[in-house]
Scaffold this active site. Structure first.
Site, PDB file in Angstrom:
ATOM      1  N   ALA A  17       8.397  35.804  10.830  1.00  0.00           N
ATOM      2  CA  ALA A  17       7.472  36.131  11.907  1.00  0.00           C
ATOM      3  C   ALA A  17       7.470  37.648  12.085  1.00  0.00           C
ATOM      4  O   ALA A  17       8.432  38.332  11.727  1.00  0.00           O
ATOM      5  CB  ALA A  17       7.903  35.443  13.189  1.00  0.00           C
ATOM      6  N   GLY A  54      10.543  32.638   9.649  1.00  0.00           N
ATOM      7  CA  GLY A  54       9.359  31.771   9.747  1.00  0.00           C
ATOM      8  C   GLY A  54       8.740  31.473   8.392  1.00  0.00           C
ATOM      9  O   GLY A  54       8.095  30.438   8.208  1.00  0.00           O
ATOM     10  N   GLU A  91      10.751  28.731   7.121  1.00  0.00           N
ATOM     11  CA  GLU A  91      10.409  27.544   7.941  1.00  0.00           C
ATOM     12  C   GLU A  91       9.056  26.969   7.530  1.00  0.00           C
ATOM     13  O   GLU A  91       8.845  25.761   7.565  1.00  0.00           O
ATOM     14  CB  GLU A  91      10.423  27.916   9.425  1.00  0.00           C
ATOM     15  CG  GLU A  91      11.855  28.168   9.917  1.00  0.00           C
ATOM     16  CD  GLU A  91      11.905  28.778  11.306  1.00  0.00           C
ATOM     17  OE1 GLU A  91      11.129  29.717  11.583  1.00  0.00           O
ATOM     18  OE2 GLU A  91      12.717  28.304  12.122  1.00  0.00           O
ATOM     19  N   GLU A 129      17.413  35.074  11.464  1.00  0.00           N
ATOM     20  CA  GLU A 129      17.141  35.282  12.900  1.00  0.00           C
ATOM     21  C   GLU A 129      18.392  35.651  13.687  1.00  0.00           C
ATOM     22  O   GLU A 129      18.336  36.433  14.628  1.00  0.00           O
ATOM     23  CB  GLU A 129      16.519  34.015  13.505  1.00  0.00           C
ATOM     24  CG  GLU A 129      15.060  33.791  13.142  1.00  0.00           C
ATOM     25  CD  GLU A 129      14.859  33.012  11.858  1.00  0.00           C
ATOM     26  OE1 GLU A 129      15.797  32.946  11.036  1.00  0.00           O
ATOM     27  OE2 GLU A 129      13.754  32.479  11.665  1.00  0.00           O
TER      28      GLU A 129
HETATM   29  N1  DAK Z   1       7.961  41.595  10.627  1.00  0.00           N
HETATM   30  C1  DAK Z   1       7.248  42.756  10.654  1.00  0.00           C
HETATM   31  N2  DAK Z   1       7.238  43.625   9.655  1.00  0.00           N
HETATM   32  C2  DAK Z   1       7.989  43.353   8.573  1.00  0.00           C
HETATM   33  C3  DAK Z   1       8.758  42.175   8.470  1.00  0.00           C
HETATM   34  C4  DAK Z   1       8.722  41.256   9.573  1.00  0.00           C
HETATM   35  N3  DAK Z   1       9.376  40.099   9.572  1.00  0.00           N
HETATM   36  N4  DAK Z   1       9.414  42.192   7.290  1.00  0.00           N
HETATM   37  C5  DAK Z   1       9.031  43.321   6.686  1.00  0.00           C
HETATM   38  N5  DAK Z   1       8.182  44.021   7.441  1.00  0.00           N
HETATM   39  C6  DAK Z   1       7.551  45.287   7.161  1.00  0.00           C
HETATM   40  C7  DAK Z   1       8.550  46.417   7.257  1.00  0.00           C
HETATM   41  O1  DAK Z   1       8.689  46.852   8.591  1.00  0.00           O
HETATM   42  C8  DAK Z   1       7.896  47.457   6.384  1.00  0.00           C
HETATM   43  O2  DAK Z   1       6.823  48.051   7.098  1.00  0.00           O
HETATM   44  P1  DAK Z   1       6.679  49.680   7.180  1.00  0.00           P
HETATM   45  O3  DAK Z   1       7.980  50.172   7.656  1.00  0.00           O
HETATM   46  O4  DAK Z   1       6.411  50.066   5.741  1.00  0.00           O
HETATM   47  O5  DAK Z   1       5.534  49.893   8.105  1.00  0.00           O
HETATM   48  C9  DAK Z   1       7.266  46.641   5.274  1.00  0.00           C
HETATM   49  O6  DAK Z   1       7.124  45.320   5.802  1.00  0.00           O
HETATM   50  C10 DAK Z   1       8.128  46.561   4.025  1.00  0.00           C
HETATM   51  O7  DAK Z   1       9.426  46.119   4.429  1.00  0.00           O
HETATM   52  P2  DAK Z   1      10.781  46.901   4.031  1.00  0.00           P
HETATM   53  O8  DAK Z   1      10.536  48.370   3.890  1.00  0.00           O
HETATM   54  O9  DAK Z   1      11.826  46.477   4.991  1.00  0.00           O
HETATM   55  O10 DAK Z   1      11.047  46.290   2.590  1.00  0.00           O
HETATM   56  P3  DAK Z   1      12.447  46.085   1.862  1.00  0.00           P
HETATM   57  O11 DAK Z   1      12.085  45.652   0.486  1.00  0.00           O
HETATM   58  O12 DAK Z   1      13.338  47.274   2.051  1.00  0.00           O
HETATM   59  O13 DAK Z   1      13.142  44.863   2.636  1.00  0.00           O
HETATM   60  C11 DAK Z   1      13.216  42.688   3.660  1.00  0.00           C
HETATM   61  C12 DAK Z   1      12.558  43.606   2.606  1.00  0.00           C
HETATM   62  C13 DAK Z   1      12.412  41.368   3.664  1.00  0.00           C
HETATM   63  C14 DAK Z   1      14.656  42.378   3.262  1.00  0.00           C
HETATM   64  C15 DAK Z   1      13.192  43.370   5.050  1.00  0.00           C
HETATM   65  O14 DAK Z   1      11.852  43.818   5.295  1.00  0.00           O
HETATM   66  C16 DAK Z   1      13.583  42.442   6.164  1.00  0.00           C
HETATM   67  O15 DAK Z   1      14.770  42.216   6.380  1.00  0.00           O
HETATM   68  N6  DAK Z   1      12.587  41.962   6.904  1.00  0.00           N
HETATM   69  C17 DAK Z   1      12.836  41.148   8.101  1.00  0.00           C
HETATM   70  C18 DAK Z   1      13.289  39.748   7.725  1.00  0.00           C
HETATM   71  C19 DAK Z   1      13.579  38.904   8.967  1.00  0.00           C
HETATM   72  O16 DAK Z   1      14.471  39.246   9.754  1.00  0.00           O
HETATM   73  N7  DAK Z   1      12.832  37.839   9.118  1.00  0.00           N
HETATM   74  C20 DAK Z   1      12.975  36.952  10.285  1.00  0.00           C
HETATM   75  C21 DAK Z   1      12.007  37.347  11.383  1.00  0.00           C
HETATM   76  S1  DAK Z   1      12.167  36.328  12.846  1.00  0.00           S
HETATM   77  C22 DAK Z   1       8.664  30.333  16.238  1.00  0.00           C
HETATM   78  C23 DAK Z   1       8.170  30.308  14.975  1.00  0.00           C
HETATM   79  C24 DAK Z   1       8.690  31.152  13.999  1.00  0.00           C
HETATM   80  C25 DAK Z   1       9.694  32.059  14.321  1.00  0.00           C
HETATM   81  C26 DAK Z   1      10.182  32.073  15.596  1.00  0.00           C
HETATM   82  C27 DAK Z   1       9.680  31.220  16.565  1.00  0.00           C
HETATM   83  N8  DAK Z   1       8.166  29.468  17.297  1.00  0.00           N
HETATM   84  C28 DAK Z   1       7.338  28.338  16.949  1.00  0.00           C
HETATM   85  C29 DAK Z   1       8.611  29.645  18.634  1.00  0.00           C
HETATM   86  C30 DAK Z   1      10.180  32.944  13.283  1.00  0.00           C
HETATM   87  C31 DAK Z   1      10.974  34.020  13.533  1.00  0.00           C
HETATM   88  C32 DAK Z   1      11.248  34.950  12.436  1.00  0.00           C
HETATM   89  O17 DAK Z   1      10.851  34.779  11.326  1.00  0.00           O
END
Ligand code: DAK
Length: 259
Positions: A65, A110, A113, A133
């Protein structure tokens, strides 16, 4: 609805939904979820569509997400904004046709998921799965704490959710999170091959088999077996059952009409 964050293509009865926000690794914001829900509802209701593939393309499935869009939300905002994502996941999970997730690169949070709402997951060798998360101070809220343990067992699910670690495609295969791992260039062809095979089967029987499995997972064994028997009996009212058995007797391939 015109789509901006996903691409939907239908070819010979196989629909492919491609997540399309490459600049943020296909991060799933509310617009993506609304478009996904709309597409899932339409594809689910379209009898000419026999199978659905969901993919992020050849680099990344989805990094979760959209954290930037979520960071400052209040608890009330989150409760309201959850509806489109839950709707999208539920529509994909419950549509009476097979849904295959074809995963290249990251399938995180997400994104992971979303693959869990599919019936079958095929991973490219470079895929990585994870529910990170916990590292953001939250828990998987898109079905991860419910669908993952049902798929791979509570122990492995807890390890993944408590650690937030990413796992490789091979590890995902080993623990039963994915059905198959293929070289990246084979990912879509393999998903299409599987989709065509599923699509060639009797659509009513396949849809009911999916319903039996999904509903059965919510019941105890005795109720599940009764439910299965009702669905099984129902199929004897279909043309496809007559055709399938007659074709066997006549030593020919069946032509199913989904009726
Ligand atoms: N959200 C927003 N932007 C993201 C992103 C994300 N999840 N993942 C990556 N990006 C963006 C980065 O900010 C970056 O943007 P700029 O800085 O260039 O503007 C660009 O994508 C490239 O990412 P990186 O520079 O970080 O790329 P790397 O190759 O160095 O790293 C990475 C890739 C995937 C390991 C890293 O980006 C990362 O750790 N991303 C976050 C992963 C994460 O924590 N995902 C979980 C998010 S929480 C619900 C339904 C669903 C959910 C919750 C509730 N309900 C029904 C209530 C879901 C929640 C989640 O998924």
């Amino acid at each position: 609805m015109a789509y901006e964050t996903i691409i939907v293509a239908i070819e010979e009865g196989i629909a492919t939904i491609t997540l399309n926000r490459p600049e943020v690794l296909n991060a799933l914001n509310s617009q993506v979820f609304e478009e996904l829900a709309d597409a899932a509802a339409k594809l689910g209701a379209d009898d000419s569509v026999r199978a659905v593939i969901i993919t992020g393309g050849d680099k990344v499935f989805a990094a979760g997400a959209d954290i930037k869009g979520m960071a400052s939300l209040s608890a009330v905002d989150v409760a309201a904004s959850a509806r489109p994502s839950m709707k999208a996941f539920n529509l994909l999970e419950n549509m009476r046709k097979p849904v295959i997730a074809a995963v290249c690169g990251y399938a995180l949070g997400g994104g992971c998921e979303l693959t869990l709402a599919a019936d079958v997951r095929i991973a490219a060798a470079n895929a990585q799965f994870g529910l990170p998360e916990i590292k953001l101070g939250i828990l998987p809220g898109g079905g991860g704490t419910q669908r993952l343990p049902r798929l791979i067992g509570a122990g492995k699910a807890k390890e993944l959710i408590f650690s937030g670690d990413f796992i490789s495609a091979e590890e995902a295969l080993r623990i039963g999170l994915v059905n198959k791992v293929v070289p990246a260039e084979q990912l879509l062809p393999e998903a299409q091959k599987m989709a065509r095979k599923f699509a060639s089967r009797g659509a009513v029987a396949l849809g009911l088999a999916k319903t039996c499995i999904n509903e059965g997972l919510r019941m105890d064994l005795e109720l599940g077996l009764q439910y299965e028997h009702k669905c099984f009996s129902l199929l004897f009212a279909t043309e496809d059952q007559k055709e399938g058995m007659q074709a066997f007797i006549e030593k020919r391939k069946p032509t199913f009409r989904g009726k």
